[in-house]
Design a protein around this motif. Structure first.
Motif, mmCIF file in Angstrom:
data_model
loop_
_atom_site.group_PDB
_atom_site.id
_atom_site.type_symbol
_atom_site.label_atom_id
_atom_site.label_comp_id
_atom_site.label_asym_id
_atom_site.label_seq_id
_atom_site.Cartn_x
_atom_site.Cartn_y
_atom_site.Cartn_z
ATOM 1 N N CYS A 165 -0.533 -3.945 -11.961
ATOM 2 C CA CYS A 165 0.094 -3.698 -10.652
ATOM 3 C C CYS A 165 -0.755 -4.345 -9.551
ATOM 4 O O CYS A 165 -0.226 -4.821 -8.548
ATOM 5 C CB CYS A 165 0.202 -2.197 -10.374
ATOM 6 S SG CYS A 165 0.720 -1.201 -11.779
ATOM 7 N N CYS A 221 -0.404 -7.681 -7.711
ATOM 8 C CA CYS A 221 0.514 -7.842 -6.584
ATOM 9 C C CYS A 221 0.330 -6.789 -5.497
ATOM 10 O O CYS A 221 0.753 -6.998 -4.366
ATOM 11 C CB CYS A 221 1.956 -7.775 -7.066
ATOM 12 S SG CYS A 221 2.410 -9.101 -8.182
ATOM 13 N N HIS A 222 -0.209 -5.632 -5.888
ATOM 14 C CA HIS A 222 -0.292 -4.512 -4.943
ATOM 15 C C HIS A 222 -1.741 -4.173 -4.641
ATOM 16 O O HIS A 222 -2.568 -4.135 -5.558
ATOM 17 C CB HIS A 222 0.343 -3.249 -5.545
ATOM 18 C CG HIS A 222 1.828 -3.316 -5.724
ATOM 19 N ND1 HIS A 222 2.725 -3.140 -4.696
ATOM 20 C CD2 HIS A 222 2.587 -3.528 -6.834
ATOM 21 C CE1 HIS A 222 3.967 -3.223 -5.166
ATOM 22 N NE2 HIS A 222 3.910 -3.471 -6.465
ATOM 23 N N TYR A 264 10.654 -6.085 2.767
ATOM 24 C CA TYR A 264 11.312 -5.722 1.502
ATOM 25 C C TYR A 264 12.531 -6.599 1.266
ATOM 26 O O TYR A 264 13.117 -7.149 2.213
ATOM 27 C CB TYR A 264 11.750 -4.251 1.533
ATOM 28 C CG TYR A 264 10.596 -3.270 1.464
ATOM 29 C CD1 TYR A 264 10.085 -2.855 0.236
ATOM 30 C CD2 TYR A 264 10.021 -2.759 2.623
ATOM 31 C CE1 TYR A 264 9.026 -1.955 0.178
ATOM 32 C CE2 TYR A 264 8.965 -1.860 2.562
ATOM 33 C CZ TYR A 264 8.472 -1.460 1.342
ATOM 34 O OH TYR A 264 7.435 -0.576 1.270
ATOM 35 N N SER A 265 12.929 -6.680 0.007
ATOM 36 C CA SER A 265 14.192 -7.349 -0.324
ATOM 37 C C SER A 265 15.335 -6.506 0.251
ATOM 38 O O SER A 265 15.182 -5.295 0.426
ATOM 39 C CB SER A 265 14.349 -7.433 -1.843
ATOM 40 O OG SER A 265 14.453 -6.125 -2.382
ATOM 41 N N THR A 298 15.791 -6.586 -6.624
ATOM 42 C CA THR A 298 14.429 -6.362 -6.138
ATOM 43 C C THR A 298 13.602 -7.627 -6.331
ATOM 44 O O THR A 298 13.857 -8.403 -7.258
ATOM 45 C CB THR A 298 13.742 -5.191 -6.867
ATOM 46 O OG1 THR A 298 12.425 -5.035 -6.318
ATOM 47 C CG2 THR A 298 13.597 -5.450 -8.355
ATOM 48 N N MET A 350 10.416 -7.380 -6.915
ATOM 49 C CA MET A 350 9.261 -7.001 -7.728
ATOM 50 C C MET A 350 9.391 -7.692 -9.080
ATOM 51 O O MET A 350 10.222 -7.318 -9.909
ATOM 52 C CB MET A 350 9.179 -5.482 -7.895
ATOM 53 C CG MET A 350 8.120 -5.042 -8.895
ATOM 54 S SD MET A 350 7.525 -3.383 -8.540
ATOM 55 C CE MET A 350 7.029 -2.829 -10.164
HETATM 56 C C1 HEC Z 1 4.553 -9.630 -9.762
HETATM 57 C C2 HEC Z 1 4.193 -8.797 -8.656
HETATM 58 C C3 HEC Z 1 4.299 -7.297 -8.881
HETATM 59 C C4 HEC Z 1 3.777 -6.531 -9.893
HETATM 60 C C5 HEC Z 1 2.983 -6.983 -11.097
HETATM 61 C C6 HEC Z 1 4.099 -5.171 -9.575
HETATM 62 N N1 HEC Z 1 4.833 -5.103 -8.432
HETATM 63 FE FE1 HEC Z 1 5.533 -3.457 -7.543
HETATM 64 N N2 HEC Z 1 6.429 -4.557 -6.122
HETATM 65 C C7 HEC Z 1 6.330 -5.918 -5.997
HETATM 66 C C8 HEC Z 1 7.147 -6.368 -4.898
HETATM 67 C C9 HEC Z 1 7.333 -7.788 -4.429
HETATM 68 C C10 HEC Z 1 7.745 -5.216 -4.372
HETATM 69 C C11 HEC Z 1 8.762 -5.144 -3.235
HETATM 70 C C12 HEC Z 1 10.127 -5.085 -3.931
HETATM 71 C C13 HEC Z 1 11.303 -5.354 -3.040
HETATM 72 O O1 HEC Z 1 11.181 -5.403 -1.825
HETATM 73 O O2 HEC Z 1 12.385 -5.535 -3.632
HETATM 74 C C14 HEC Z 1 7.266 -4.100 -5.149
HETATM 75 C C15 HEC Z 1 7.612 -2.772 -4.916
HETATM 76 C C16 HEC Z 1 7.093 -1.699 -5.615
HETATM 77 C C17 HEC Z 1 7.381 -0.328 -5.311
HETATM 78 C C18 HEC Z 1 8.259 0.182 -4.181
HETATM 79 C C19 HEC Z 1 7.342 0.415 -3.023
HETATM 80 C C20 HEC Z 1 7.990 0.891 -1.743
HETATM 81 O O3 HEC Z 1 7.319 0.880 -0.716
HETATM 82 O O4 HEC Z 1 9.178 1.259 -1.770
HETATM 83 C C21 HEC Z 1 6.695 0.423 -6.205
HETATM 84 C C22 HEC Z 1 6.685 1.937 -6.313
HETATM 85 C C23 HEC Z 1 5.970 -0.474 -7.053
HETATM 86 N N3 HEC Z 1 6.229 -1.763 -6.658
HETATM 87 C C24 HEC Z 1 5.138 -0.072 -8.065
HETATM 88 C C25 HEC Z 1 4.510 -0.959 -8.932
HETATM 89 C C26 HEC Z 1 3.688 -0.530 -10.033
HETATM 90 C C27 HEC Z 1 3.314 0.898 -10.350
HETATM 91 C C28 HEC Z 1 3.302 -1.660 -10.688
HETATM 92 C C29 HEC Z 1 2.509 -1.763 -11.962
HETATM 93 C C30 HEC Z 1 3.017 -1.066 -13.081
HETATM 94 C C31 HEC Z 1 3.878 -2.779 -9.989
HETATM 95 N N4 HEC Z 1 4.598 -2.314 -8.925
HETATM 96 C C32 HEC Z 1 3.716 -4.104 -10.351
HETATM 97 C C33 HEC Z 1 5.610 -6.757 -6.794
HETATM 98 C C34 HEC Z 1 4.960 -6.388 -7.965
#
Ligand code: HEC
Length: 210
Positions: free
Chosen positions: A112, A115-116, A146-147, A176, A178
């Motif tokens: 995670c 990216c986060h 956000y998307s 999304t 993500m």
């Molecule tokens: C490749 C990059 C990437 C990885 C790896 C990733 N994310 Fe994300 N995540 C994103 C992006 C980009 C968004 C925004 C999505 C959107 O706006 O559609 C997001 C959004 C989210 C959100 C929503 C947050 C909100 O504010 O509403 C959560 C919860 C989340 N991720 C959890 C995780 C977790 C837990 C992991 C690991 C298991 C993970 N992500 C791995 C890119 C990633």
């Protein structure tokens, strides 16, 4: 003249009925019109199963079983079809989270962090900052773009919701951005969530095991 047409009419009816009998087979509908010599006798599957495997010592019995195995139509009538899809056992998220280990979750959450950012007050990166994400409004972190799909979501990230989302983000929120395929194992998701719980000032109480 009248006599000739009567004869003609009778002739037509007679010829017509002769043709009709040629077209329509006499006899009981559904019955075989012939008796093949090599049809195996009907198999009593239950008796074969009861006598298994001793009943197969006899060549005749074996032959009947082989014939049975080669006759899909008969199998279909003898074997009850299994339920099309067994309903998936409901997941007890409370119990999963109780068992889950936050440290194991931290290791899994390394992916995670590509990216986060997970720190309090930390920046948005490819994805939004995830400090205190559990209980937070979906798509609500300030400064992150956000998307449209995520922005259109309502409500908060409950335990249930994040558990389902992390199984397959793109399927749960089509559109999304993500780019993470998800963790298919419920245990992995529970561990990551147990770790996320430690990253917040005021996480909602864990759901009780049912
Ligand atoms: C490749 C990059 C990437 C990885 C790896 C990733 N994310 Fe994300 N995540 C994103 C992006 C980009 C968004 C925004 C999505 C959107 O706006 O559609 C997001 C959004 C989210 C959100 C929503 C947050 C909100 O504010 O509403 C959560 C919860 C989340 N991720 C959890 C995780 C977790 C837990 C992991 C690991 C298991 C993970 N992500 C791995 C890119 C990633």
């Amino acid at each position: 003249m009248a006599g000739i047409s009567v004869v003609a009419a009778i002739a037509i009816i007679w010829i017509g009925s002769w043709f009709a009998h040629r077209l329509v087979r006499d006899g009981h509908p559904g019955a075989l019109a012939y008796k093949p010599a090599d049809m195996p006798p009907p198999v009593d599957l239950a008796s074969i199963q009861r006598g298994w495997p001793d009943s197969l010592e006899e060549p005749a019995e074996r032959g009947r079983l082989v014939a049975y195995l080669h006759d899909p139509a008969r199998q279909a009538s003898a074997v009850k079809p299994a339920a099309a899809t067994a309903p998936a056992a409901p997941v007890d998220l409370g119990a999963l989270l109780l068992k889950a280990d936050a440290n194991a979750g931290k290791a899994k959450a390394a992916v995670c962090m590509t990216c986060h950012d997970l720190t309090q007050g930390g920046p948005n990166r490819i994805g939004p900052n995830l400090w205190g994400v559990i209980g937070r409004g979906v798509g609500s972190h300030p400064g992150f773009s956000y998307s449209p799909a995520m922005a259109a979501q309502h409500g908060n990230w409950t335990y249930d919701r994040i558990f389902i989302f992390l199984a397959s983000p793109a399927r749960v929120v089509p559109g999304t951005k993500m780019g993470f395929p998800g963790f298919s194992r419920p245990e992995d998701r529970a561990a990551v969530i147990k770790y996320l719980v430690t990253l917040g000032n005021n996480p909602p109480p864990l759901p009780p095991p049912s």
